[in-house]
Design a protein around this motif. Sequence first.
Motif, short mmCIF file in Angstrom:
data_model
loop_
_atom_site.label_atom_id
_atom_site.label_comp_id
_atom_site.label_asym_id
_atom_site.label_seq_id
_atom_site.Cartn_x
_atom_site.Cartn_y
_atom_site.Cartn_z
N TYR A 258 0.85 -1.19 0.00
CA TYR A 258 0.00 0.00 0.00
C TYR A 258 0.88 1.24 0.00
N VAL A 259 0.49 2.24 -0.84
CA VAL A 259 1.21 3.51 -0.91
C VAL A 259 0.20 4.63 -0.76
N ASN A 260 0.46 5.58 0.16
CA ASN A 260 -0.43 6.72 0.28
C ASN A 260 0.15 7.91 -0.47
N TYR A 261 -0.60 9.00 -0.53
CA TYR A 261 -0.22 10.14 -1.38
C TYR A 261 1.03 10.85 -0.89
N GLU A 262 1.44 10.62 0.34
CA GLU A 262 2.67 11.22 0.87
C GLU A 262 3.90 10.36 0.60
N GLY A 263 3.70 9.21 -0.06
CA GLY A 263 4.82 8.33 -0.38
C GLY A 263 5.12 7.29 0.68
N ARG A 264 4.22 7.12 1.62
CA ARG A 264 4.43 6.13 2.69
C ARG A 264 4.03 4.74 2.17
N VAL A 265 5.01 3.84 2.14
CA VAL A 265 4.81 2.49 1.61
C VAL A 265 4.65 1.53 2.79
N GLN A 266 3.52 0.81 2.82
CA GLN A 266 3.23 -0.14 3.89
C GLN A 266 3.32 -1.57 3.34
N ASN A 267 4.20 -2.35 3.91
CA ASN A 267 4.42 -3.72 3.46
C ASN A 267 4.08 -4.66 4.61
N TYR A 268 2.93 -5.36 4.49
CA TYR A 268 2.47 -6.30 5.50
C TYR A 268 2.54 -7.70 4.92
N LYS A 269 3.07 -8.63 5.70
CA LYS A 269 3.14 -10.01 5.22
C LYS A 269 3.34 -10.98 6.39
N PRO A 270 2.65 -12.12 6.36
CA PRO A 270 2.92 -13.19 7.32
C PRO A 270 4.12 -14.01 6.87
N ILE A 271 4.94 -14.41 7.84
CA ILE A 271 6.18 -15.13 7.52
C ILE A 271 6.32 -16.31 8.46
#
Length: 473
Positions: A136-149
């Motif tokens: 997910y990327v918001n308009y301010e450039g914040r990239v959210q990377n969620y994942k189960p490992i």
Amino acid sequence: MVPKITWIHHSVLVPALLMISAAHDNSSKPTLLRLSDKLMAGYKKGVRPVYNWRQTTTVFIDVMVYAILGVDEKNQVLTTYIWYRQFWVDEFLTWDPKEYENVSQISIPTEKIWVPDILINEFVDVGKSPDIPYVYVNYEGRVQNYKPIQVVTACSLNIYNFPFDLQNCSLTFTSWLHTIQDINVSLWRTPEEVKEDKSLFMNKGEWELLYVLSQYRMFVENEDSFAEMKFHVVIKRRPLFYAVNLLLPSMFLMVMDIIGFYLPPDSGERVSFKITLLLGYSVFLIVVSDTLPATAIGTPLIGVYFVVCMALLVISLTETILIVRLVHKQDLQPHVPEWMKRLVLEKITVLLCIRDKKKFSTSRINSSDMSQQMENSSTDKLAHYNSETIKDYDKSMGVILPTKESSVVVDSILHEIASIRQYLEKRDEYRDIAKEWLQIGYVLDVLLFRVYLVAVLAYTVTLATMWSYWQHA
């Protein structure tokens, strides 16, 4: 009047028409598609997304534990299932939401953008983790990377306190290549929130999650500085299964061994009973050998407990054999020495607080005195009886036997009576010897039983105290 015609050159007309067509096409595209095309236009995922190369990219990290899948004590490997979250700011992925119908965030394929090379140092194997292809990327450039490992990591497991053991395994997140000037790591939430968060943990298995500690550290390697975020996963084993299936059966066998001391030592059944217990305990150890954790570093305390219990059973059997040997076959032994009588039947009985001392008294009649009295009495009575009988017989039959034949008959009868008397005396002497050794055996059996009982109780209290302390530590 002829109207004036203005001619436009094709070099100006064609680009204008293309621009109008492109504007018409963009206005007809969906908003998300237009935004994606705008963000991906000229994007280079191989370059760290900052306009000023001196600006450090900070990656915020968070970890939540789902489950403990396995603990391999032999290979020192821990398998966990975690929810890993991270976010960073990508300065090349920004836009104005007003131009795109107030779209504030969008999902983008992970393979198309720059992703920090944050890895776990303790990785030893690739787990079966689902592939999450988007971020997910918001308009301010914040990239959210969620994942189960599914994390398979090396961990220094200490099983000495098994099954009341605690394990502290670390997950260290750091950039594999970039220095702290390029990529820095930080904690997403506060350390207190990370420590107390157990909302996602499935706590129905063997292991219980106590807490997760977080620690930031900066280290220098080859004159380069690197940053790392370490999470300490502290887990505790639930001991109920092992207490019911390992400790209680062993305790029951030890209790039966103690009860076996109440069998009379001269009955002959105690040895067979304790040999049966020893064989049963050996079979029990064979059955539970696969349950105990195997490691090359050390032996768990419960393994030492089983070995000591086996040794106590062997000592108990040895003591029983010695006592049985002492109270049997007394006809081949001499009388008990006087020093042993005084030591065992007088001092040890006082030490053991044996109230019925008459049972262990040494009232043995002198056999020689008794024999002399019996011999004199029997001889006098026999001589008197024989003289009276011969006189009566002579009067009734009218026959007078020679005096020599009468003395031969009397001597023969006296010899037979003396043989019977010696046999009875010998039997009484054997009984006295057997009684003496039996008294010694009973007293020593009580002494050794109490010493054995004190040793077992001290050993049990020590182990219970140690395990209780470790469980509540």
